[in-house]
Write a protein that holds these residues in place. Sequence first.
Motif, PDB file in Angstrom:
ATOM      1  N   HIS A  52       0.829  -1.206   0.000  1.00 52.73           N
ATOM      2  CA  HIS A  52       0.000   0.000   0.000  1.00 52.73           C
ATOM      3  C   HIS A  52       0.869   1.264   0.000  1.00 52.73           C
ATOM      4  O   HIS A  52       2.001   1.266   0.497  1.00 52.73           O
ATOM      5  CB  HIS A  52      -0.943   0.006   1.227  1.00 52.73           C
ATOM      6  N   TYR A  54       0.956   3.770   1.821  1.00 53.18           N
ATOM      7  CA  TYR A  54       1.400   4.302   3.126  1.00 53.18           C
ATOM      8  C   TYR A  54       2.563   3.533   3.742  1.00 53.18           C
ATOM      9  O   TYR A  54       3.120   3.955   4.752  1.00 53.18           O
ATOM     10  CB  TYR A  54       0.254   4.218   4.150  1.00 53.18           C
ATOM     11  N   ASP A  69      -3.425   2.038  -4.089  1.00 53.80           N
ATOM     12  CA  ASP A  69      -4.456   2.267  -3.067  1.00 53.80           C
ATOM     13  C   ASP A  69      -5.249   0.973  -2.885  1.00 53.80           C
ATOM     14  O   ASP A  69      -4.985  -0.039  -3.552  1.00 53.80           O
ATOM     15  CB  ASP A  69      -5.355   3.464  -3.448  1.00 53.80           C
ATOM     16  N   SER A  70      -6.247   1.012  -2.016  1.00 53.10           N
ATOM     17  CA  SER A  70      -6.915  -0.255  -1.715  1.00 53.10           C
ATOM     18  C   SER A  70      -7.704  -0.775  -2.922  1.00 53.10           C
ATOM     19  O   SER A  70      -7.802  -1.985  -3.111  1.00 53.10           O
ATOM     20  CB  SER A  70      -7.797  -0.141  -0.469  1.00 53.10           C
ATOM     21  N   PHE A  92      -7.412  -5.768   6.859  1.00 53.93           N
ATOM     22  CA  PHE A  92      -8.612  -5.834   6.005  1.00 53.93           C
ATOM     23  C   PHE A  92      -8.241  -5.906   4.522  1.00 53.93           C
ATOM     24  O   PHE A  92      -8.980  -6.470   3.716  1.00 53.93           O
ATOM     25  CB  PHE A  92      -9.585  -4.673   6.299  1.00 53.93           C
ATOM     26  N   MET A  93      -7.077  -5.337   4.148  1.00 50.34           N
ATOM     27  CA  MET A  93      -6.682  -5.396   2.730  1.00 50.34           C
ATOM     28  C   MET A  93      -6.254  -6.814   2.364  1.00 50.34           C
ATOM     29  O   MET A  93      -6.601  -7.327   1.294  1.00 50.34           O
ATOM     30  CB  MET A  93      -5.560  -4.399   2.449  1.00 50.34           C
ATOM     31  N   TYR A 141     -17.476   0.514   3.467  1.00 53.98           N
ATOM     32  CA  TYR A 141     -16.144   0.921   3.038  1.00 53.98           C
ATOM     33  C   TYR A 141     -15.280  -0.336   3.060  1.00 53.98           C
ATOM     34  O   TYR A 141     -15.506  -1.240   3.886  1.00 53.98           O
ATOM     35  CB  TYR A 141     -15.644   1.964   4.038  1.00 53.98           C
ATOM     36  N   ASN A 143     -12.577  -0.700   4.279  1.00 56.49           N
ATOM     37  CA  ASN A 143     -11.938  -0.775   5.602  1.00 56.49           C
ATOM     38  C   ASN A 143     -12.890  -1.432   6.605  1.00 56.49           C
ATOM     39  O   ASN A 143     -13.359  -0.815   7.569  1.00 56.49           O
ATOM     40  CB  ASN A 143     -11.553   0.627   6.104  1.00 56.49           C
ATOM     41  N   SER A 158     -12.146   4.510  -1.224  1.00 54.07           N
ATOM     42  CA  SER A 158     -12.082   5.971  -1.285  1.00 54.07           C
ATOM     43  C   SER A 158     -12.061   6.465  -2.723  1.00 54.07           C
ATOM     44  O   SER A 158     -12.352   7.623  -2.987  1.00 54.07           O
ATOM     45  CB  SER A 158     -10.837   6.456  -0.540  1.00 54.07           C
ATOM     46  N   HIS A 208      -6.990  10.515  10.109  1.00 50.56           N
ATOM     47  CA  HIS A 208      -7.599  11.589   9.316  1.00 50.56           C
ATOM     48  C   HIS A 208      -8.559  12.469  10.106  1.00 50.56           C
ATOM     49  O   HIS A 208      -8.790  13.623   9.738  1.00 50.56           O
ATOM     50  CB  HIS A 208      -8.303  10.992   8.087  1.00 50.56           C
ATOM     51  N   HIS A 231      -7.669  13.474   1.765  1.00 59.45           N
ATOM     52  CA  HIS A 231      -8.309  12.159   1.625  1.00 59.45           C
ATOM     53  C   HIS A 231      -9.755  12.272   2.096  1.00 59.45           C
ATOM     54  O   HIS A 231     -10.044  13.005   3.055  1.00 59.45           O
ATOM     55  CB  HIS A 231      -7.532  11.136   2.475  1.00 59.45           C
ATOM     56  N   GLU A 233     -11.413  10.560   3.997  1.00 55.52           N
ATOM     57  CA  GLU A 233     -11.631  10.182   5.402  1.00 55.52           C
ATOM     58  C   GLU A 233     -11.537  11.395   6.323  1.00 55.52           C
ATOM     59  O   GLU A 233     -11.766  11.281   7.529  1.00 55.52           O
ATOM     60  CB  GLU A 233     -10.598   9.130   5.843  1.00 55.52           C
ATOM     61  N   SER A 247      -8.500   9.282  -3.357  1.00 59.73           N
ATOM     62  CA  SER A 247      -7.788   8.164  -2.720  1.00 59.73           C
ATOM     63  C   SER A 247      -6.286   8.444  -2.805  1.00 59.73           C
ATOM     64  O   SER A 247      -5.848   9.370  -3.512  1.00 59.73           O
ATOM     65  CB  SER A 247      -8.104   6.868  -3.459  1.00 59.73           C
ATOM     66  N   THR A 248      -5.499   7.615  -2.153  1.00 55.97           N
ATOM     67  CA  THR A 248      -4.049   7.855  -2.167  1.00 55.97           C
ATOM     68  C   THR A 248      -3.494   7.805  -3.601  1.00 55.97           C
ATOM     69  O   THR A 248      -2.703   8.668  -3.982  1.00 55.97           O
ATOM     70  CB  THR A 248      -3.333   6.830  -1.258  1.00 55.97           C
TER      71      THR A 248
HETATM   72  P1  13P Z   1      -6.767   4.372  -0.100  1.00 55.07           P
HETATM   73  O1  13P Z   1      -7.641   3.316  -0.655  1.00 55.07           O
HETATM   74  O2  13P Z   1      -7.105   5.749  -0.557  1.00 55.07           O
HETATM   75  O3  13P Z   1      -5.321   4.055  -0.326  1.00 55.07           O
HETATM   76  O4  13P Z   1      -7.032   4.468   1.473  1.00 55.07           O
HETATM   77  C1  13P Z   1      -6.832   3.442   2.372  1.00 55.07           C
HETATM   78  C2  13P Z   1      -6.761   3.952   3.736  1.00 55.07           C
HETATM   79  O5  13P Z   1      -6.773   3.186   4.680  1.00 55.07           O
HETATM   80  C3  13P Z   1      -6.658   5.387   3.932  1.00 55.07           C
HETATM   81  O6  13P Z   1      -6.495   5.677   5.274  1.00 55.07           O
END
Ligand code: 13P
Length: 337
Positions: A52, A54, A69-70, A92-93, A141, A143, A158, A208, A231, A233, A247-248
Amino acid sequence: MVTAEQLYEKLKDIQVGNPVCRFTRENCELLLPTIQRIEDLKREKNAIILVHNYVAPQIYYSVADYTGDSYGLSKKAKESDADVIVFSAVRFMAETAKILNPGKMVLDPNPNGGCSLADGITAGDVIQLRKKFPDHTFVCYINTTAEVKAQCDVCVTSSNVYGIIEKIPNDKIYFLPDRLMGENVISHLKSRGVNKDIQLWDGTCYVHEEYQPESIDQVRKNFADVEILVHPECSSSVVGKADYVGSTSQMLDHVRESEKDAFFLLTECGLTGVLQSEFPEKTFAGSCTLCKYMKSNSLEDILGVLENPNPPSIIEIDPETQKRALHCVNQMFRYAN
Ligand code: 13P
Ligand code: SF4
């Protein structure tokens, strides 16, 4: 395999984190034996590694086969023909990759990688809510745990939440678990003249939710030409003052396409690091907050799960939950297309 020189080229411009990370050539040299062993095991086991946006840059820029991103990573997991998927992110991913690939081994090198959103609602909560709101379409979501997805109708990320909720034919929606994202959906739909009854669960991302609109005012006062990226969130008071919400990966793409030279980001600061590396000629500032769950990934743990996959890191989902959760995730792909 990446060389120490190539890795250093990617990492040398990154100045984020706490403490601020500043990579040297020597650091990169020291990482090479672990990276080499991971690459060998990937080949031996026909494994891929998804990372990911992050996650720490020394992982992102060394062993990742795909970053994103996710939504993007879920798509990669769906399309993959590897035998083993190692998901370096949060639980969760990795679970979503297993929902999409029940026959494959999905490994989570960070089994304690929770998420304040995913941990804030249970399947039992959703079962109760469905009794209270029997006519609502339940949108979750990404998440969320597999068990929560199994109780919902449509999953979103997102990158597609606004569009999918608008497209769902039912005007009664229950969106969970991110209240702030839900409030942003409501404002967005209102601005497009779309009126839906949207009920919200009261969950938040602990990273966030901290951002405040005043920090945007401050930046705009001091730097006239800066572009503000946030973002979804974040709270609606922050989102309402931003130039771009996404999203990211959408933020990354936006910077790539933007003519601006300076950006202020309100999101986890791993993304700021990626942007500093990808666009060294541009300036990035941000409220540098770290997600403790994303940041607990390490190269050593990735090596550990490939060498010796053990029960907490092997994702298992019972077949009934997997089947129901897959329906919910596939609805997302259907609407997103
Ligand atoms: P993204 O899908 O935008 O990468 O976001 C995942 C996430 O957990 C943001 O906090
Ligand atoms: Fe969860 Fe927030 Fe961390 Fe994203 S940044 S994984 S939403 S706790």
